[in-house]
Design a protein around this motif. Sequence first.
Motif, mmCIF file in Angstrom:
data_model
loop_
_atom_site.group_PDB
_atom_site.id
_atom_site.type_symbol
_atom_site.label_atom_id
_atom_site.label_comp_id
_atom_site.label_asym_id
_atom_site.label_seq_id
_atom_site.Cartn_x
_atom_site.Cartn_y
_atom_site.Cartn_z
ATOM 1 N N ASN B 284 0.847 -1.182 0.000
ATOM 2 C CA ASN B 284 0.000 0.000 0.000
ATOM 3 C C ASN B 284 0.886 1.236 0.000
ATOM 4 O O ASN B 284 1.924 1.269 0.661
ATOM 5 C CB ASN B 284 -0.890 0.040 1.255
ATOM 6 N N PHE B 285 0.432 2.239 -0.710
ATOM 7 C CA PHE B 285 1.211 3.465 -0.777
ATOM 8 C C PHE B 285 1.161 4.232 0.545
ATOM 9 O O PHE B 285 0.152 4.248 1.239
ATOM 10 C CB PHE B 285 0.694 4.375 -1.898
ATOM 11 N N GLY B 286 2.247 4.867 0.906
ATOM 12 C CA GLY B 286 2.281 5.789 2.034
ATOM 13 C C GLY B 286 3.592 6.544 2.004
ATOM 14 O O GLY B 286 4.598 6.037 1.511
ATOM 15 N N TRP B 287 3.588 7.780 2.532
ATOM 16 C CA TRP B 287 4.836 8.563 2.569
ATOM 17 C C TRP B 287 5.639 8.128 3.781
ATOM 18 O O TRP B 287 5.721 8.835 4.773
ATOM 19 C CB TRP B 287 4.532 10.062 2.614
ATOM 20 N N PHE B 288 6.226 6.945 3.703
ATOM 21 C CA PHE B 288 6.934 6.329 4.817
ATOM 22 C C PHE B 288 8.435 6.385 4.592
ATOM 23 O O PHE B 288 8.919 6.835 3.568
ATOM 24 C CB PHE B 288 6.539 4.847 4.932
ATOM 25 N N PHE B 289 9.157 5.808 5.557
ATOM 26 C CA PHE B 289 10.573 5.523 5.365
ATOM 27 C C PHE B 289 10.728 4.357 4.381
ATOM 28 O O PHE B 289 11.682 4.287 3.632
ATOM 29 C CB PHE B 289 11.231 5.073 6.681
ATOM 30 N N SER B 290 9.778 3.428 4.450
ATOM 31 C CA SER B 290 9.952 2.139 3.775
ATOM 32 C C SER B 290 9.549 2.166 2.318
ATOM 33 O O SER B 290 8.792 3.026 1.870
ATOM 34 C CB SER B 290 9.142 1.056 4.488
ATOM 35 N N ASN B 291 10.020 1.170 1.623
ATOM 36 C CA ASN B 291 9.790 1.043 0.198
ATOM 37 C C ASN B 291 9.091 -0.277 -0.105
ATOM 38 O O ASN B 291 9.433 -0.974 -1.032
ATOM 39 C CB ASN B 291 11.140 1.123 -0.534
ATOM 40 N N TRP B 292 8.114 -0.614 0.750
ATOM 41 C CA TRP B 292 7.340 -1.843 0.547
ATOM 42 C C TRP B 292 5.978 -1.517 -0.058
ATOM 43 O O TRP B 292 4.987 -2.161 0.231
ATOM 44 C CB TRP B 292 7.165 -2.589 1.863
ATOM 45 N N ASN B 328 0.303 16.212 2.464
ATOM 46 C CA ASN B 328 0.942 15.471 3.501
ATOM 47 C C ASN B 328 1.456 16.335 4.625
ATOM 48 O O ASN B 328 1.198 16.092 5.793
ATOM 49 C CB ASN B 328 2.111 14.773 2.799
ATOM 50 N N LEU B 329 2.185 17.360 4.281
ATOM 51 C CA LEU B 329 2.839 18.128 5.320
ATOM 52 C C LEU B 329 1.816 18.918 6.110
ATOM 53 O O LEU B 329 0.921 19.540 5.578
ATOM 54 C CB LEU B 329 3.884 19.064 4.731
ATOM 55 N N ASN B 330 2.023 18.875 7.394
ATOM 56 C CA ASN B 330 1.173 19.521 8.331
ATOM 57 C C ASN B 330 1.338 21.040 8.221
ATOM 58 O O ASN B 330 2.415 21.535 7.929
ATOM 59 C CB ASN B 330 1.677 19.048 9.694
ATOM 60 N N ALA B 331 0.278 21.757 8.495
ATOM 61 C CA ALA B 331 0.367 23.224 8.471
ATOM 62 C C ALA B 331 1.422 23.730 9.439
ATOM 63 O O ALA B 331 1.950 24.829 9.307
ATOM 64 C CB ALA B 331 -0.980 23.832 8.814
ATOM 65 N N ARG B 332 1.711 22.901 10.426
ATOM 66 C CA ARG B 332 2.753 23.251 11.377
ATOM 67 C C ARG B 332 4.102 23.460 10.677
ATOM 68 O O ARG B 332 4.948 24.212 11.129
ATOM 69 C CB ARG B 332 2.864 22.097 12.374
ATOM 70 N N TYR B 479 10.318 17.865 4.112
ATOM 71 C CA TYR B 479 10.589 16.665 3.305
ATOM 72 C C TYR B 479 9.296 15.890 3.150
ATOM 73 O O TYR B 479 8.259 16.272 3.676
ATOM 74 C CB TYR B 479 11.694 15.852 3.978
ATOM 75 N N TYR B 480 9.413 14.756 2.476
ATOM 76 C CA TYR B 480 8.196 14.091 2.025
ATOM 77 C C TYR B 480 7.393 13.401 3.114
ATOM 78 O O TYR B 480 6.197 13.220 2.995
ATOM 79 C CB TYR B 480 8.537 13.057 0.944
ATOM 80 N N ARG B 481 8.037 12.982 4.187
ATOM 81 C CA ARG B 481 7.339 12.086 5.100
ATOM 82 C C ARG B 481 6.225 12.813 5.860
ATOM 83 O O ARG B 481 6.394 13.941 6.314
ATOM 84 C CB ARG B 481 8.304 11.487 6.116
ATOM 85 N N SER B 482 5.113 12.120 6.019
ATOM 86 C CA SER B 482 4.038 12.648 6.849
ATOM 87 C C SER B 482 4.638 12.955 8.206
ATOM 88 O O SER B 482 5.446 12.197 8.717
ATOM 89 C CB SER B 482 2.934 11.606 7.034
ATOM 90 N N SER B 483 4.254 14.057 8.797
ATOM 91 C CA SER B 483 4.763 14.561 10.073
ATOM 92 C C SER B 483 6.206 15.033 9.951
ATOM 93 O O SER B 483 6.843 15.343 10.935
ATOM 94 C CB SER B 483 4.652 13.539 11.214
ATOM 95 N N ASN B 484 6.714 15.111 8.719
ATOM 96 C CA ASN B 484 8.029 15.721 8.488
ATOM 97 C C ASN B 484 9.108 15.070 9.334
ATOM 98 O O ASN B 484 10.009 15.729 9.818
ATOM 99 C CB ASN B 484 7.964 17.225 8.806
ATOM 100 N N GLY B 485 9.022 13.749 9.478
ATOM 101 C CA GLY B 485 9.909 13.061 10.409
ATOM 102 C C GLY B 485 11.294 12.755 9.894
ATOM 103 O O GLY B 485 12.066 12.108 10.586
ATOM 104 N N ILE B 486 11.629 13.158 8.687
ATOM 105 C CA ILE B 486 12.973 12.901 8.158
ATOM 106 C C ILE B 486 13.589 14.240 7.793
ATOM 107 O O ILE B 486 12.927 15.091 7.204
ATOM 108 C CB ILE B 486 12.922 12.013 6.889
#
Lengths: 534, 1079
Positions: B284-292, B328-332, B479-486
């Motif tokens: 399933n698609f998601g803006w994650f770290f992973s590439n699965w 994806n990116l939060n208004a924060r 950056y791309y990850r939801s919650s800007n975690g990277i």
Amino acid sequence: MKTLNKISIIALTSLLVLSSCETTELDLTSNPNALSPAQASADLFMNEIQVDFAYMVNGLNGVGSRLTRINQLGGERLYRDAYSPNSFSGVWSQAYQQIMEDIRVMNGLAAESGLTYYIAMGEVMQAYTLLTLVDYFGDIPYTEALLGSENLNPALDSGQSVYNAALALLDSAINNFGQGGAAPQYDMYYGGDASGWIKAANSIKKKAYLNLGDYASYNSITNYITDSSDDFQFTWGTNAINPDTRHPMYSSSYSNTGAGVYQSNWLMNRLMIGRNGMRDPRINYLFYRQVAQTPGKDAPADEISLECSTPGYYIEPHRVAYGLYCNLPEGYWGRDHGNDEGIPPDGFKRTIAGVYPAGGAFDDESFQSLGLGDGLGGLGITPVMLNSWMHFMNAEVAVMTGGDPTTETLAAIRSSLNKVDDIAGAPAMDAASIDSYIANFAADWTAASSLGAKLELWAEEFWIASQGGGTENYNSYRRNGYPQNLQPMVEPDPGQFPLSMWYPQNFAANNSNVTQKSDVSGRVFWNSNGPAVD
Amino acid sequence: MKSLFRLLVVFLLTTQLSFAQKTVTGVVSDPDGLPLPGATVLVQNTTTGVTTDFDGNFSINVSEGQSLEFSFVGYETSAIVVGSGNVINVSLSLGNQLDEVIVTSLGITREKRALGYAVSEVDNSQIESRASGDVARVLSGKASGVQVTNQGGISGSGTSVVIRGLSTFSSSNQPLFVVDGVPFQSDTNAQGSFTSGNNGSSRFLDLDPNNIESVNVLKGLAAATLYGSQGRNGVVLITTKSGTTASGLNAQKNEVTVNTSYFSNELAMKPDYQMEYGNGFNQNFGWFFSNWGPSFREEGPAGWGKQSAINGTVSGQPGFLKHPYNSNLNARFLARDLLPLLGLSEDSLWEWKPYDSAGDLFQPGSIVNTNINFRGQSDDGKVSYNVNYGNLDDQGFTPGNTLRRNNISFGGRAVLSNKITVNGTLNYSFTDFKSPPIAAAYSSGSSDSSLYGNVFYTPRSVSIADLPYAHPITGASIYYRSSNGIQHPLWTVNNTQDAQATHRVYGGTSVQYDISDNLNVQYRYGYDVYSEDNTSYQNKGGVDGSVESQSGFYEKWNNTSTIFNHQITINGDYELDSDWSMTFNAGATSNAKEYDRNGVRSTGQNVFNVLRHYNFNNQEEIEYYSRRNVLGVFGQASLDYQNYLYITLASRTDWVSNLSEENRSITYPSASISFVPSSVLDFGNLPIDFLKVRASYGTSATYPTGYPIASTLNLDTKSFQVAGTDVISNTTGSQLGNTALKPELLAELEFGIEANLLDNRLSAEVSYFQRNTTDLIISQPLDPSTGYTSTSTNIGKIEATGWEVDLNADWIRGDKFNWSTSLNYTTNQAIVVDLGQDTDQIVYAGFSTRGNAAIPGLPLTSMIGTSVGRDASGAPIIDASGSYTSNNDTNYKTNKYALIGDANPDFIANISNTITYGDFSFNFLFNATIGGDMYSNYIMTLLGRGITTDTVDRELPYVLPGVLSDGSPNNKQIDNATTYFGNLILGADELRTWDASVLRLSEVSLTYDVPSKWLDKTPFGAASVSAQGFNLWYDAYNTPEGTNYDPNIAGLGVGNGSGFEYFNGVSAKRYGVSVKLTF
């Protein structure tokens, strides 16, 4: 030429000798990068001891509260692995190498200067530390501890003897506080009020007697914390950097990259259900929701941020306790007991710690993504012993001595509601809703058909009143087994609920007088006939 | 009066007997112009003869017309007819290769045949014109017994050098560097630890390899006794061109040599990325770290056609999804109305396709290296000089990584009279190293903005270059990850830096006074001062690490490290009778090392990208000081019986300043013997040209660093705040001072055999050593209930053994065509024999639960961590969910973590081939490092995140090999993410450990020497051009193919840890050309 040679040889030799003065010094053994122990100050020790004590209490509260579902236990599916020996190395160091060793050295300085108040504070904190270590680990070193090179392998003392020693320390503290000595520059718990410390010491004695089942001694103590203004608690600050003074629960929830911990689904659900149809008025103080709906409940399933919201994720039959396993509605987005899944990018969606006791934000239902600095910025409290807890314990003693727990239970709940309401920086709770909640609780209480059912209610309320705490709940749970309907682990066969902890790694591995336990099913001495719990 | 009479008689006799005689003087030297002390000068066909003194000078009475025969072991004998002149200077050419004269400890030259221990030599042709400016990396593979590990491919990063393996675990195992007779600091002052900081050069980087004349490696303790404790880990003796100035007519003519090179510097460790699946989990698609995530095909069970998120269309072309910054990116982090500032809108789409996600970031860098050398001498040969200038400009392949270096050195030597010789070198270097942070990173970010961690596992459907990295107003990372975690890698590159700029002055002066022809006294003063200016910063707005890091920090500090070394020696050389001769050296030395660190760390940046302390809210001190003095006296005597039996005895006593008085001093003796049977025995028809056997016993000691016997009290001025005021605190020190601490002892027994066979076509040298370390200085962890958490103490024993083999074969020796091969082979192992009563596992490097541990009975290089649960037969136990169980219960009960590997390779072999044809020569160096394990976060993450081609086969379920808890074979099917992510990233450490065997083409070069006849009409005396490549090919054949893994990485930094890699190093390959001109 010969003269020149002689001159040059003399010149060279003197050069060697002169320039060597510094290079030939052989007594360079003292470390210029730190003070020497002779330069210590009792006041500066007292500062460090008080701060370290707060961190240690907070850390051990975290263990007790996760095991008892006040907070969420994550990362491991088996109780055996929930806390490894290594996870206690830090607290063991804090307790002995920092708090108790500092107290030992400070006592020498304080005794010279007649600083009885300092000595008494040290005695209270040391007694609490010793009792709590016994509560979690069982037998621990005491009489052979802190001897430095004289004994690198301190032998264990029985939990009973350490309890006795701690009770004696508390008696000594009460006596020392009565001497009228000057308070240190910073008394971070009672602001220089010896009577508060005496009440705290007596309250700690009472809880020790309760663990010991010595109800007569328990009841004989009357000068204890009977008002929230005397609560034994540490107040954190709002400075994030150098030094970080924020409540650790705040730091782990309010960050630029989103929350790092989940809230306990069991506790949030308990507050949502409330009493007699009334939602617990403390819910918006204890929890802050960043979103208004939860995927799979009142929002569409979202496999990205809440994988278990996907239909069919949990294959039936899974146990349904409180309707949990995965999600609660209304944005109460937490995790179940023992959930060890990976971390999706939900840090700005999941529920975070609220204004009480973490010093976060009051849930005004504006559903913001919160981060560093939001809410009270970490200006919360870590309770060591609260008035409400004393009432809960009084209720338990009443039951054990054949009395009626009702009055004390209701007093406890009122005290807890007031305590939460009194936190600065949040809207005041509607006085009517406090009364109403107590009335609704009383209705449930009255409706409870048995003592057991009443104790279930009593324990649930004790749990709700203990956010930020946990050690007393872990003790209570092992003493009496309530609440009996706590959420089970997601793992169907998680092994024995820990009745005591693995010995810390740095203790078991480095002390030849200690053998690591074979499992976590051993009971501490006062709990030898405790109920079965899981 | 009596002696005057005797003199008169002698005078009369001599004048009568040889009327035509005269006194001839001169200097005997080697081909490099170095004087040969002790050479024999004989009047041919007579028994009249003399030997040369320390400076190769001789004086002999001889008649005109007679011949003088000059001989010295290892050199061709030369005869010269005495003419009318009174001065005859002779240069002897090298004879048999094995009979060479080499520099041993304290600069004492000795015939190699006289040595009772192993010494490896590397000459300048194997060092100069290389692509690396790091002398240790250049030495890699060129001497047996020497193991060189790069911290990584960052230009200027640290390098670990270990000779004969580890002998201890609490003190340094890095060898002593001695440059032109003066101890040279080779510390690596990394910024922070391997988990934070980690950037820092090893200070031998300040040497220009192009200015090196030769390197001798003293491996054993007997060889290094005179250096005392400092020589316990072996000695790298470096003679620079500036230090080789020699007097005598044969010293070099005045000449200028220019050496210049250009190399390309590229990332070698580039993964083979799979091109079929993108970002997500469980298809399933998601803006994650992973590439699965879903595949890049629309159809099929994993096709993107099933994803509701990938429903966008651009120009009628489907397969687009919402751009991560508007979905994806939060208004924060990024308010929607700011999108236009990034050239985006709320309608922006992102194509679902495989991007060259990380490849854009690493661009080949270039290395330009120039060295100019001037050397010459006065007409009478009494004054000589050497001036050397070097410049290195090394651009790494990692953005932000540069290394620039300027070296200038002067050397001179003058014979002031017949009795005094002065010698001096002065070197200045400026080394400027910059790098983005490359500390430890994990499968999801790092604690220190480590660049590599956030780059290599970038999902295939994400492109670093195509996503803006900075918030348009605040400059913070997005950056791309939801919650800007990277943290965006480009943000890291543009907003962080670690730098070390080092000014260094070093050199020495020696004055020698010849008391007689047989006796001299020498005083030597050595100094080495470096001032290392460190800068480390990060602008505010980062994502990785602590709140402090995110607030922006700026650290500036200086490390000034100084060594002063005084040494006085008296040296004698006597012939005792016709069979025996003796040399001796005795002396005293003082060595003072002072290290002073000072600086400020600021946190809480106000104005973005202004890097001055005033722009930050908080300041803290950075401070550390240490000083240690060592005094030593030493003596050495060597006896030579008829040039085939040699016995050397030596001893040194030291006093050290950081131990208590009663434990301050220690004496360590050594003895060695060398016997050359080929000089006395007749081997008949056996093809033996030369044979030598040797044995030695040496001892040494390790002194602790720092202040281990002191008890301390800590003061913290910012322990807490009450009402906004900082609270100051005291706390007791956690280290228990131990006044009983004494030095650690080392003793080594070494045997060797050296032989030349088949008309010297084949030569071999084999050494075996056994070394015991006792009274190990250990930072013993204490049960905190003692009141302390550690103490320095002496316990335990380590026993190390090893073999070193050097073989050389001249396959073809022709006028035009030559082919020779040399091989060196090294194997060693250190076993922990005992750790005392109180403990049976000490983790000495890495993390306490995953690191290198000393465990009795096991190799010192053992790696511990969490292991997989196994049944009695050793089969892995699989849990109810189909994944490996872990062995926690056993670990807890034994207080130990399980063995997951051994970092020490079984052996290291290097094969070098040189083929010359006419003016061309072709050379390659091939390395095989076989065995040894590596815990790799890099492999774990690339596989665990589904990035490389190794993971492309993923749509069918997996069944892990093993048994279920009831003992039956595992039949539980699990999916790809559970297999790789669940077990590799979340599972036991054992699963992340691979065999690190690697084959490597280390060096290859093709050189053309321009024929001298072509140069006749040019100003050039010699010219050559060379094409070279380094690390062009390697294969770690037991690691997953698609990761292209290079295990030559010191992931724990330069220290005793080995076998762990935390995404903090990737290797480089370099190739280019160099030109050398002499005129």
